[in-house]
Design an enzyme around this catalytic site. Structure first.
Site, mmCIF file in Angstrom:
data_model
loop_
_atom_site.group_PDB
_atom_site.id
_atom_site.type_symbol
_atom_site.label_atom_id
_atom_site.label_comp_id
_atom_site.label_asym_id
_atom_site.label_seq_id
_atom_site.Cartn_x
_atom_site.Cartn_y
_atom_site.Cartn_z
ATOM 1 N N ASP B 52 0.687 -1.223 0.009
ATOM 2 C CA ASP B 52 0.055 -0.113 -0.044
ATOM 3 C C ASP B 52 0.904 1.217 0.085
ATOM 4 O O ASP B 52 1.929 1.236 0.369
ATOM 5 C CB ASP B 52 -0.692 0.040 1.156
ATOM 6 C CG ASP B 52 -2.077 -0.765 1.140
ATOM 7 O OD1 ASP B 52 -2.524 -1.273 0.010
ATOM 8 O OD2 ASP B 52 -2.329 -1.353 1.999
ATOM 9 N N TYR B 110 6.747 -10.363 6.708
ATOM 10 C CA TYR B 110 6.810 -8.857 6.783
ATOM 11 C C TYR B 110 7.230 -8.585 8.231
ATOM 12 O O TYR B 110 7.155 -9.518 9.123
ATOM 13 C CB TYR B 110 5.106 -8.805 6.756
ATOM 14 C CG TYR B 110 4.307 -8.620 5.355
ATOM 15 C CD1 TYR B 110 4.560 -7.366 4.680
ATOM 16 C CD2 TYR B 110 3.882 -9.791 4.985
ATOM 17 C CE1 TYR B 110 3.922 -7.439 3.195
ATOM 18 C CE2 TYR B 110 3.319 -9.718 3.667
ATOM 19 C CZ TYR B 110 3.374 -8.438 2.786
ATOM 20 O OH TYR B 110 2.829 -8.520 1.656
#
EC number: 5.4.99.12
Lengths: 258, 258
Positions: B52, B110
């Site tokens: 994002d 992540y």
């Protein structure tokens, strides 16, 4: 009238340096705009010194006078809300009348960050000088020691200097080995000429690469003449780290002496 | 035709995410423009996944095919010259025909960075989630352990998800205590839903603050329903750290089996 001493940190990436200019965005301009809103009157600030475009500060000191009565705690909180995120007011203190961020300063510490890495790190691009070359720390440390004490620093002065004595006293000039290939040069002194720290770093790096001998560094420095051919080390590695002021009780003693 | 596997790091601050869009600047668009120049033909890339706006990558993987003959070493060097400094090509490898950054991916890691500090740090504003609150590491660690294994992760899915199974397997979910009040959450799994990591972090932080009990976290998660009221943790703390692919020899064994 109150005199305030503010300690400010900023990321210089998006500013044309600290000092107000007529046609470019600077840190001082942003600070004065926001402080004026909070104090309810036009605020004029003095900084301890300029920083160039892209240079950062962890401890820039700013002084101002105001007839406003905003409590320091509220000023800190309000600034956290209205300053852009790349400028942070760390500390706000009441200062003695006559305190001036520049004229009252006794000494400053600058730090310069270098990272030796094979591939450029995108997260460091605005915060360190990245280089592929390996630097020999021992020789850079040895050359740095030559800077200690009181000397004519004309050799490290860039053109465009404001007139001031080129004789300065350096208290500390030291390379620190940090994590992950990072080196940090810390230099403390009673004053610095235009681009002096960045020019020193550039020459020390030449020594560290082996392209300049310590003897050459020493003789160039001793010659005490401005050097026209060097580029200063890039701005994004430089941090104005701390500005030192004479403690209150010492200042009082000085007043009594006079 | 050659198939290439590129490993890319980027600072997502100035991009509208990784994936190409018609009317906003994205990392993929910049990469394809520059790679097209270097390969002498229009290059279309596939990324291992989207990130994002404001989310970073230390190890995004991108695949492409080209009939160009540029050596990998030259591609790396040329990219260092022509890519903007916030996108860095770390590695370029020849890959087997059919290799696809997304479809061939087996697992991803992540990381999410949080810094607990009293005053905001201007140098961290784009790179971590800064908060004044003190977080209790032990309870966040305990709650994180509940994520391990194969579960329906619908609870941590944001609206706007691309349709895919909400059942994912998490191999690792661990908080690391770093220097200077920094916490890093590392999570590895075979797949992640839209906003899943940021929603997980948001809930674990609620647990760490003491505003949500571990029991509540456990039962909400077990209910397996999407939660409408939470905001995901802010994007700037999130890093796509690593994408794992099946090693060649294992892939060959799979082919033989078929």
């Amino acid at each position: 009238m109150r005199t305030l001493k503010l300690t400010v940190a900023y990321d210089g990436t998006n500013y044309h340096g600290f000092q107000k200019q007529t046609n470019a965005l600077t840190v001082q301009q942003v600070l004065e705009e926001k402080l004026s809103l909070l104090c309810g009157e036009k605020i004029v600030t003095a900084g301890s010194g300029r920083t160039d475009t892209g240079v950062h500060a962890r401890g820039q000191v700013v002084s101002l006078t105001t007839s406003g009565s905003i409590p320091l705690e509220n000023l800190l909180k309000a600034c956290a809300g209205i300053l852009p995120k790349d400028i942070v007011l760390w500390q706000a203190e009441e200062a003695d009348e006559g305190f001036h961020a520049r004229y009252s300063a006794c000494w400053k510490r600058y730090c310069y960050r270098i990272v030796q890495n094979k591939h450029a790190d995108p997260f460091l691009r605005n915060y360190v000088w990245q280089m592929r070359e390996y630097l020999r720390l021992e020789v850079m440390q040895e050359a740095a020691q030559l800077l200690l004490g009181t000397h004519d620093f004309s050799f490290f002065r860039s053109a465009g200097s404001v007139q001031s004595s080129p004789v300065k006293t350096i208290y500390r000039a030291e390379w620190l080995q940090k994590e992950q290939g990072e080196l940090e040069f810390c230099i403390e002194g009673n004053g610095f000429l235009y681009h002096m720290v960045r020019n020193i770093v550039w020459h020390l790096v030449e020594v560290g690469k082996g392209t300049k001998s310590i003897a050459a560094f020493k003789s160039e420095f001793a010659a005490g003449k401005r050097h026209f051919k060097v580029a200063p080390a890039p701005p994004q590695g430089l941090y104005l780290d701390y500005v030192g002021y004479i403690p209150h009780f010492l200042a009082d003693i000085e007043k009594i002496r006079k």
